[in-house]
Design a protein around this motif. Structure first.
Motif, PDB file in Angstrom:
ATOM      1  N   LYS A 166       0.706  -1.316  -0.045  1.00  0.00           N
ATOM      2  CA  LYS A 166      -0.001   0.157   0.124  1.00  0.00           C
ATOM      3  C   LYS A 166       0.884   1.270   0.039  1.00  0.00           C
ATOM      4  O   LYS A 166       0.451   2.279  -0.341  1.00  0.00           O
ATOM      5  CB  LYS A 166      -0.904  -0.018   1.162  1.00  0.00           C
ATOM      6  N   VAL A 167       2.095   1.026   0.550  1.00  0.00           N
ATOM      7  CA  VAL A 167       2.956   2.397   0.615  1.00  0.00           C
ATOM      8  C   VAL A 167       3.803   2.396  -0.704  1.00  0.00           C
ATOM      9  O   VAL A 167       4.502   1.259  -0.700  1.00  0.00           O
ATOM     10  CB  VAL A 167       3.861   2.178   1.734  1.00  0.00           C
ATOM     11  N   PRO A 168       3.822   3.258  -1.468  1.00  0.00           N
ATOM     12  CA  PRO A 168       4.493   3.021  -2.660  1.00  0.00           C
ATOM     13  C   PRO A 168       5.983   3.074  -2.449  1.00  0.00           C
ATOM     14  O   PRO A 168       6.932   2.266  -3.454  1.00  0.00           O
ATOM     15  CB  PRO A 168       4.094   4.577  -3.471  1.00  0.00           C
ATOM     16  N   ASP A 169       6.490   3.972  -1.616  1.00  0.00           N
ATOM     17  CA  ASP A 169       7.966   4.115  -1.436  1.00  0.00           C
ATOM     18  C   ASP A 169       8.479   2.449  -0.824  1.00  0.00           C
ATOM     19  O   ASP A 169       9.761   2.072  -1.605  1.00  0.00           O
ATOM     20  CB  ASP A 169       8.377   4.970  -0.345  1.00  0.00           C
ATOM     21  N   LEU A 170       7.785   1.917   0.146  1.00  0.00           N
ATOM     22  CA  LEU A 170       8.360   0.599   0.591  1.00  0.00           C
ATOM     23  C   LEU A 170       8.132  -0.428  -0.575  1.00  0.00           C
ATOM     24  O   LEU A 170       9.084  -1.205  -0.586  1.00  0.00           O
ATOM     25  CB  LEU A 170       7.413   0.302   1.671  1.00  0.00           C
ATOM     26  N   ARG A 171       6.908  -0.404  -1.196  1.00  0.00           N
ATOM     27  CA  ARG A 171       6.617  -1.253  -2.509  1.00  0.00           C
ATOM     28  C   ARG A 171       7.893  -1.268  -3.236  1.00  0.00           C
ATOM     29  O   ARG A 171       8.359  -2.326  -3.735  1.00  0.00           O
ATOM     30  CB  ARG A 171       5.294  -1.110  -2.835  1.00  0.00           C
ATOM     31  N   ASN A 172       8.326  -0.174  -3.716  1.00  0.00           N
ATOM     32  CA  ASN A 172       9.303   0.078  -4.601  1.00  0.00           C
ATOM     33  C   ASN A 172      10.674  -0.446  -4.188  1.00  0.00           C
ATOM     34  O   ASN A 172      11.257  -1.305  -4.832  1.00  0.00           O
ATOM     35  CB  ASN A 172       9.573   1.444  -5.098  1.00  0.00           C
ATOM     36  N   LYS A 173      10.964  -0.437  -2.810  1.00  0.00           N
ATOM     37  CA  LYS A 173      12.241  -0.626  -2.127  1.00  0.00           C
ATOM     38  C   LYS A 173      12.200  -2.422  -2.196  1.00  0.00           C
ATOM     39  O   LYS A 173      13.183  -2.910  -2.459  1.00  0.00           O
ATOM     40  CB  LYS A 173      12.198  -0.419  -0.819  1.00  0.00           C
ATOM     41  N   VAL A 174      10.922  -2.969  -2.148  1.00  0.00           N
ATOM     42  CA  VAL A 174      10.863  -4.557  -1.782  1.00  0.00           C
ATOM     43  C   VAL A 174      11.140  -5.043  -3.146  1.00  0.00           C
ATOM     44  O   VAL A 174      11.885  -5.826  -3.528  1.00  0.00           O
ATOM     45  CB  VAL A 174       9.619  -4.878  -1.271  1.00  0.00           C
ATOM     46  N   VAL A 175      10.462  -4.562  -4.144  1.00  0.00           N
ATOM     47  CA  VAL A 175      10.454  -5.049  -5.596  1.00  0.00           C
ATOM     48  C   VAL A 175      11.991  -4.847  -6.109  1.00  0.00           C
ATOM     49  O   VAL A 175      12.498  -5.857  -6.734  1.00  0.00           O
ATOM     50  CB  VAL A 175       9.482  -4.301  -6.541  1.00  0.00           C
TER      51      VAL A 175
END
Length: 429
Positions: free
Chosen positions: A10-19
């Motif tokens: 749900k958090v774009p910044d965190l999602r981008n880091k994980v991906v």
């Protein structure tokens, strides 16, 4: 758990880091399966089959995700970078120039990082040259059986090209690790090691099942669950030393007056002592391939292997000793006491200066003894059980569990803190 997992995306910044982190891991695994030129693929398959039986190379192969035995582009893995980081950290306590850089803050840290990179390339060149020599001229004591020549049409130019390829692969791995640290989740070196050791768990478990049968496999599986619980319990343990900062007036404003604490973990050194001990036990194995002394080679073949009682005892003693050594390098009581004094802080009930230094040293001694014992127990107990049952399929799974659980906890803490900052419920209750 599922709702917390959903919150990550749900958090774009965190999602981008994980991906981004997952993409780097996928790229790394690809490089660990691409064999360098001039290597015989058939011989590589024979080597992988033979190395599963025994041999010290299994430990080094553990940290490269199987790339070392395949002579892959990323065959050296992250180990040269880890080794150079440890060397620079140790030399920072004895070389004045490095100590000066360490105390300069961000500017000095950049210089130390650059020095670490240069040392990594030098170590990678030395290690790749050693591997080319070993894999061409034999190295039966490393493999635990007959020698296999991976470079059948050997020439000096081909050997130089292989060394250059392996060194370039190490430099690329170093860059990928730093990218994860900067733009991904967790520490880059730890994440890549985690990916390597976890990738070998299914194959190791299948090998233990095939060699030991269902009963022994079930006992080892139960022991694995107990060790995992023990590792989680010990990795979370810490001693909090309170520090109070006195109030001070700067201009017309008052600063300080706050209280905080220094968290001293029970396992302050991580898996560094295990890497130290394994590297030291690796030296006689390398010498056995160079020294033309039959008695020494026979002794190394019979006793310096992961299921030998002499090896297990030496391994445990070295881990215990290196834990104390590394903890005092990483957390110097004299330096910490000096930093607290300069910042206007003090430990309640303890005078600043030498009394604080003695207090920190005493606490560090008391907390390092159980920490060192814990590392020895986790690293040695599975190997001892395998030695008693004469199982040679997967002798390093104690180290594997320690790395996997430790890195998982640290990464989960980072994700948890990111979620809590954005008012989401975290993983860790």
């Amino acid at each position: 758990m599922l709702s917390s997992l959903k919150n990550i995306f749900k958090v774009p910044d965190l999602r981008n880091k994980v991906v981004f982190t997952l993409a780097i891991i996928a790229l790394y695994e690809l490089g660990a399966n691409v064999i360098v030129p001039f290597i015989s693929v058939d011989k590589v398959q024979q080597l992988e089959t033979q190395a599963k039986q025994a041999g010290i190379l299994g430990f080094l192969n553990l940290f490269s995700g199987g790339g070392l035995l395949r002579m892959a582009v990323f065959g050296l893995g992250i180990m040269p970078y880890i080794t150079s980081s440890i060397i620079i950290q140790l030399l920072s306590t004895v070389i004045p120039k490095l100590e000066e850089w360490r105390d300069q803050g961000a500017v000095g840290q950049k210089k130390l990082t650059q020095t670490t990179r240069y040392l990594t390339v030098g170590l990678a060149l030395l290690q790749s040259a050693g591997l080319v020599y070993v894999f061409h001229n034999g190295g039966s004591s490393l493999l635990g059986g007959q020698s296999i020549d991976l470079i059948p049409n050997f020439t000096l130019w081909r050997a130089a090209f292989i060394c250059l390829t392996l060194t370039a692969g190490t430099a690329l791995v170093m860059w990928l690790a730093e990218l994860i640290t900067q733009r991904g989740i967790g520490n880059g070196m730890s994440i890549l090691i985690f990916a390597n050791v976890v990738a070998g768990i299914p194959a190791g478990g299948a090998a233990v099942l095939a060699q030991g049968g269902r009963l022994k496999f079930g006992i080892i599986l139960a022991l694995t669950l107990l060790i995992m619980l023990f590792v989680v319990f010990m990795e979370q343990g810490q001693r909090r030393i309170p520090v109070t900062f006195a109030k001070r007036v700067v201009g017309r404003r008052m600063y300080g007056g706050s209280s905080t604490y220094i968290p001293l973990k029970v396992n302050q050194s991580g898996v560094i002592p295990i890497i130290f001990a394994s590297s030291l036990l690796y030296i006689p194995v390398l010498l056995a391939n160079v020294v033309p002394w039959k008695g020494f080679q026979t002794f190394v073949n019979n006793h310096i292997n992961p299921t030998s009682m002499l090896y297990i005892a030496s391994y445990g003693i070295l881990i215990f000793a290196f834990t104390f050594f590394y903890v005092y390098v990483a957390f110097d009581p004299h330096q910490q006491a000096d930093i607290i004094r300069k910042q206007g802080g003090y430990i309640p009930g303890i005078r600043p200066g030498p009394p604080t230094e003695r207090y920190l040293a005493r606490i560090l001694n008391r907390i390092t003894v159980p920490g060192a014992g814990y590392l020895v127990l986790v690293a040695v107990l599975p190997s001892l059980l395998m030695a008693l049952w004469n199982l040679r399929a997967y002798p390093f799974y104690g180290t594997t569990l320690l790395i996997a659980v430790g890195v998982s906890l640290e990464t989960m803490k980072q994700i948890d803190s990111q979620l809590m900052m954005r008012n989401y419920e975290g993983f860790l209750k």
